[in-house]
Design a protein around this motif. Structure first.
Motif, mmCIF file in Angstrom:
data_model
loop_
_atom_site.group_PDB
_atom_site.id
_atom_site.type_symbol
_atom_site.label_atom_id
_atom_site.label_comp_id
_atom_site.label_asym_id
_atom_site.label_seq_id
_atom_site.Cartn_x
_atom_site.Cartn_y
_atom_site.Cartn_z
ATOM 1 N N PRO A 70 0.797 -1.231 0.000
ATOM 2 C CA PRO A 70 0.000 0.000 0.000
ATOM 3 C C PRO A 70 0.826 1.276 0.000
ATOM 4 N N SER A 71 2.131 1.165 0.317
ATOM 5 C CA SER A 71 2.942 2.370 0.412
ATOM 6 C C SER A 71 4.368 2.086 -0.025
ATOM 7 N N ALA A 72 5.095 3.163 -0.325
ATOM 8 C CA ALA A 72 6.512 3.078 -0.668
ATOM 9 C C ALA A 72 7.241 4.181 0.079
ATOM 10 N N ALA A 73 8.529 3.977 0.298
ATOM 11 C CA ALA A 73 9.301 4.922 1.101
ATOM 12 C C ALA A 73 9.584 6.207 0.336
ATOM 13 N N LEU A 74 9.652 7.289 1.080
ATOM 14 C CA LEU A 74 10.111 8.579 0.584
ATOM 15 C C LEU A 74 11.464 8.813 1.239
ATOM 16 N N LEU A 75 12.515 8.959 0.418
ATOM 17 C CA LEU A 75 13.884 8.950 0.925
ATOM 18 C C LEU A 75 14.628 10.236 0.587
ATOM 19 N N THR A 76 15.643 10.550 1.384
ATOM 20 C CA THR A 76 16.579 11.612 1.042
ATOM 21 C C THR A 76 17.645 11.024 0.116
ATOM 22 N N PRO A 77 18.455 11.866 -0.547
ATOM 23 C CA PRO A 77 19.524 11.330 -1.399
ATOM 24 C C PRO A 77 20.489 10.407 -0.661
ATOM 25 N N SER A 78 20.630 10.588 0.649
ATOM 26 C CA SER A 78 21.524 9.724 1.420
ATOM 27 C C SER A 78 20.869 8.409 1.823
ATOM 28 N N GLU A 132 18.031 8.187 3.754
ATOM 29 C CA GLU A 132 17.257 8.289 4.992
ATOM 30 C C GLU A 132 15.764 8.306 4.670
ATOM 31 N N ARG A 133 15.011 7.505 5.386
ATOM 32 C CA ARG A 133 13.560 7.452 5.181
ATOM 33 C C ARG A 133 12.904 8.605 5.925
ATOM 34 N N VAL A 134 12.233 9.472 5.180
ATOM 35 C CA VAL A 134 11.600 10.640 5.789
ATOM 36 C C VAL A 134 10.084 10.626 5.634
ATOM 37 N N GLY A 135 9.560 9.618 4.957
ATOM 38 C CA GLY A 135 8.122 9.574 4.781
ATOM 39 C C GLY A 135 7.706 8.396 3.937
ATOM 40 N N LEU A 136 6.473 8.462 3.469
ATOM 41 C CA LEU A 136 5.979 7.414 2.597
ATOM 42 C C LEU A 136 5.042 7.998 1.559
ATOM 43 N N ARG A 137 4.903 7.256 0.473
ATOM 44 C CA ARG A 137 4.036 7.650 -0.633
ATOM 45 C C ARG A 137 2.962 6.593 -0.802
ATOM 46 N N VAL A 138 1.729 7.048 -0.998
ATOM 47 C CA VAL A 138 0.613 6.127 -1.204
ATOM 48 C C VAL A 138 -0.242 6.638 -2.352
ATOM 49 N N GLN A 139 -0.988 5.724 -2.952
ATOM 50 C CA GLN A 139 -1.967 6.116 -3.960
ATOM 51 C C GLN A 139 -3.236 6.587 -3.253
ATOM 52 N N ALA A 140 -3.651 7.798 -3.567
ATOM 53 C CA ALA A 140 -4.803 8.382 -2.879
ATOM 54 C C ALA A 140 -6.076 7.580 -3.100
ATOM 55 N N SER A 141 -6.171 6.891 -4.246
ATOM 56 C CA SER A 141 -7.394 6.154 -4.565
ATOM 57 C C SER A 141 -7.434 4.765 -3.941
ATOM 58 N N GLY A 156 -3.810 2.175 0.915
ATOM 59 C CA GLY A 156 -2.841 3.258 0.967
ATOM 60 C C GLY A 156 -3.292 4.377 1.884
ATOM 61 N N GLN A 157 -4.579 4.698 1.830
ATOM 62 C CA GLN A 157 -5.115 5.728 2.722
ATOM 63 C C GLN A 157 -4.942 5.318 4.178
ATOM 64 N N ALA A 158 -5.199 4.044 4.466
ATOM 65 C CA ALA A 158 -5.043 3.551 5.837
ATOM 66 C C ALA A 158 -3.583 3.618 6.273
ATOM 67 N N ALA A 159 -2.664 3.284 5.347
ATOM 68 C CA ALA A 159 -1.238 3.351 5.668
ATOM 69 C C ALA A 159 -0.817 4.784 5.953
ATOM 70 N N ALA A 160 -1.354 5.725 5.181
ATOM 71 C CA ALA A 160 -1.030 7.137 5.400
ATOM 72 C C ALA A 160 -1.510 7.599 6.766
ATOM 73 N N MET A 161 -2.728 7.243 7.115
ATOM 74 C CA MET A 161 -3.278 7.659 8.407
ATOM 75 C C MET A 161 -2.476 7.052 9.556
ATOM 76 N N SER A 162 -2.054 5.805 9.391
ATOM 77 C CA SER A 162 -1.306 5.132 10.453
ATOM 78 C C SER A 162 0.082 5.733 10.639
ATOM 79 N N ALA A 163 0.642 6.284 9.559
ATOM 80 C CA ALA A 163 2.007 6.815 9.623
ATOM 81 C C ALA A 163 2.077 8.206 10.233
ATOM 82 N N VAL A 164 0.954 8.888 10.324
ATOM 83 C CA VAL A 164 0.953 10.257 10.846
ATOM 84 C C VAL A 164 1.506 10.268 12.270
ATOM 85 N N GLY A 165 2.458 11.141 12.497
ATOM 86 C CA GLY A 165 3.097 11.244 13.798
ATOM 87 C C GLY A 165 4.425 10.524 13.878
ATOM 88 N N SER A 166 4.686 9.614 12.917
ATOM 89 C CA SER A 166 5.933 8.844 12.953
ATOM 90 C C SER A 166 6.843 9.136 11.770
#
Length: 223
Positions: free
Chosen positions: A79-87, A89-98, A102-112
């Motif tokens: 449902p999701s893929a990592a959002l990374l810096t050039p080095s 480092e994982r700084v977030g995640l990407r999900v398909q809005a539809s 993916g929506q559930a993964a996005a909601m669960s990741a908030v705060g972390s």
């Protein structure tokens, strides 16, 4: 300043966010990134805040012209893929809005995570509801929302949803008049958000000073 006042100031600070514009350059090969980024900045008549890429040239790996995020591809059944810096480092995640998962993964990741990117690839899949849901959950947390806008008509809703709006708009390079209009709308919305935040920031600063004052009652005086 007491604990209650500190908590209040922290909530104010997290709500006072300016909006960024990201150039979605995932489809652009590293040798062509500079020209694509220049096209985006020309359409916006202003610098781009960040770029979303799948690769960088060696010189840009060392010193990118703006913040760079690597958007990893979504794996099958994930449902999701990592959002990374050039080095790396994982700084977030990407999900398909539809995608409900993916929506559930996005909601669960908030705060972390620092960023959640709600992505979409076609107007048939685009909808405001997932963005509004994540915006409401992200409010007063460290997590920021980046949302893909495909047309100029998508921009106002994403930029000002729930009187808060997304923290970044992700826009593909302009290829025609509609693309130019998308970037123009994004730049206007970013400026409007900045104007809106200025008086709120001033009010928050004044409020924090006021909260630092305490009133005492003298009950006795000792020599």
């Amino acid at each position: 300043m007491g604990p209650v006042a500190v908590a209040s100031c922290m909530l104010l600070a997290t709500s006072l966010r300016s909006m960024q514009i990201w150039a979605d350059l995932r489809a652009i090969l590293p040798p062509d990134l500079a020209s694509a980024l220049a096209k985006c900045e020309q359409a916006a008549a202003s610098p781009v805040d960040a770029m979303l890429v799948t690769g960088l040239s060696p010189e840009w790996m060392e010193a990118p012209p703006c913040t760079a995020f690597f958007g990893a591809p979504l794996a099958p059944d994930e449902p999701s893929a990592a959002l990374l810096t050039p080095s790396g480092e994982r700084v977030g995640l990407r999900v398909q809005a539809s995608d409900p998962a993916g929506q559930a993964a996005a909601m669960s990741a908030v705060g972390s995570v620092n960023w959640v990117h709600l992505d979409t690839t076609s107007e048939d899949e685009w909808t405001m509801i997932p963005a509004e849901n994540v915006i409401s959950v992200c409010h007063s947390t460290p997590t920021r929302l980046a949302a893909t806008a495909l047309t100029a008509g998508h921009v106002p809703g994403l930029a000002f949803a729930l009187e808060l709006g997304a923290d970044a708009l992700v826009l593909s390079p302009p290829e025609d008049a509609e693309g130019e209009a998308l970037w123009e709308a994004g730049a206007i919305a970013r400026a409007q958000r900045a104007e809106r935040e200025e008086p709120r920031a001033a009010g928050a600063a004044a409020g924090s000073e006021a909260e630092g004052l305490a009133v005492g009652v003298v009950t006795s005086v000792e020599a």
